[in-house]
Design an enzyme around this catalytic site. Structure first.
Site, PDB file in Angstrom:
ATOM      1  N   ASP A 205       0.870  -1.183   0.000  1.00 54.12           N
ATOM      2  CA  ASP A 205       0.000   0.000   0.000  1.00 54.12           C
ATOM      3  C   ASP A 205       0.901   1.226   0.000  1.00 54.12           C
ATOM      4  OD1 ASP A 205      -2.227   1.868   0.529  1.00 54.12           O
ATOM      5  OD2 ASP A 205      -3.344   0.078   1.095  1.00 54.12           O
ATOM      6  N   HIS A 227       2.183   1.609  -3.205  1.00 57.44           N
ATOM      7  CA  HIS A 227       1.431   2.614  -3.951  1.00 57.44           C
ATOM      8  C   HIS A 227       2.125   3.968  -3.997  1.00 57.44           C
ATOM      9  CE1 HIS A 227      -2.544   0.223  -3.076  1.00 57.44           C
ATOM     10  NE2 HIS A 227      -1.685  -0.432  -3.849  1.00 57.44           N
TER      11      HIS A 227
END
Length: 370
Positions: A205, A227
């Site tokens: 993430d 991310h």
């Protein structure tokens, strides 16, 4: 003669007793300030200012809550293992003023994430957050190895004048079968005067997600698998002050094998707020699958809607010296979705190759060449 001898014996005994360390001095000198059992935590942190945690097992469903006295130095040695239980956490909370927290060579904080991961992150079985830092006053936390977070790894919350240096946040095992999810590296909220430097995040993430913060520098951070370097602003609906990110700077960072390089998103269903004086400088990207630079003002309920709003304007944004390459089959180097009047005063210098699709920009400042 007898009285003189007696006086001499008494004086010698008194001197010997006086030379003995007090209880606090004894604690500060050695074993009594070393925590090896969970039952020792409360008494040691209330008595000592030089503490070692060595080979500790923390029971499932319990927080290792380190509310340290002002000026305390604490060192983790060996492996600290956190037992498995399905609850919110955090597994570890560190707080205090002017504290120093260190990881000795080879030390590990093991969250045993593989025993929770189901590919559903915040959904699925309940998973605890791992580390929460709430420190101030020039505190330094250095050399910590955070391994296999069940979900969000390090929450930096309500901190002021804090340095996090030489951290290794490793959730790379969660890549297997895509089971790791919502394993944010550093989540930053309600924090001022923060430095994160010379650290590594391997996760699934955001490498960093800044929610509410001022006067923050993130330097020489190496991110992979997640991310990217993110701002996520506007989740609080209580007031405009709850959604301010100002004077935040990413410098000399790398992002590899990740969905995004740089991701800035504002939540159009939240209260008003601002993003101002944020910079990304000398950021190198490689192996980016989706977006090199992704800026959007259209998040609602955790999802992009395609309908941007200007409730949280993005002003004074500087993205310069951003270079690198894309690999994804649907990749775009630049995607900007601003609302009318939502974005202004940007400085731009982006050179990203290898994207498979053309850039897409809406209502970007006039100097931003898409």
């Amino acid at each position: 003669m007898f009285s003189l001898r007696l006086f001499s014996v008494i004086a010698t005994a008194f001197a010997a007793v006086s030379a003995l360390p007090t209880q606090n001095e004894t604690l500060s000198l050695g074993g009594s300030c070393t925590i090896k059992e969970f039952s020792q935590v409360s008494s040691v942190i209330s008595s000592c200012t030089n503490i070692v945690i060595s080979g500790l097992s923390v029971p499932g469903g319990k927080t290792l809550d380190l509310k340290l006295k002002k000026g305390t130095t604490l060192t983790f040695e060996g492996k600290t293992v956190f037992g498995v239980a399905h609850w919110d956490g955090p597994l570890l909370q560190i707080s205090g003023e002017k504290i120093t927290v260190k990881g000795a060579s080879g030390s590990v904080l093991d969250g045993q994430g593989a025993k929770y991961w189901d590919g559903k992150g915040d959904g699925g079985v309940k998973k605890p957050k791992f580390v929460r830092v709430k420190a101030s006053g020039g505190s330094v936390l250095t050399g910590l190895h955070v391994l296999n977070c069940p979900r969000q790894c390090v929450s930096v919350n309500s901190c002021d004048h804090v340095t996090l240096s030489n951290w290794n946040v490793d959730v790379s095992a969660g890549d297997k079968n895509k089971l790791g999810h919502n394993t944010d590296g550093f989540d930053i909220s309600s924090t001022s005067n923060l430095l994160i430097e010379n650290s590594v995040v391997k996760n699934q993430d955001d490498c960093v997600a800044v929610n509410k913060a001022q006067h923050v520098t993130i330097s020489k951070l190496q991110c992979s698998g997640g991310h990217g370097l993110s701002l996520s602003v506007g989740m609080s609906k209580t007031s405009a002050e709850a959604n301010v990110v100002k004077d935040v700077h990413f410098v000399d960072c790398t992002v590899t094998n990740s969905d995004n390089g740089i991701h800035i998103k504002t939540h159009s269903d939240g209260a008003h707020g601002t993003i101002d004086n944020v910079s990304y400088k000398n950021i190198h990207l490689s192996g980016i699958a989706k977006f090199g630079v992704n800026i959007q003002q259209d998040y609602e309920n955790g999802h992009s809607t395609g309908k941007p709003k200007n409730n949280i304007p993005i002003t004074g944004l500087s993205i310069t010296g951003v270079t690198g390459s894309m690999t994804g089959s649907n990749s775009k180097a630049v995607y900007i979705l601003c609302a009318s009047g939502g974005c202004s005063g940007w400085n731009w210098g982006v050179s990203i190759s290898g994207a498979k699709k053309a850039n897409s920009c809406t209502h970007q400042p006039s100097n931003v060449k898409c």
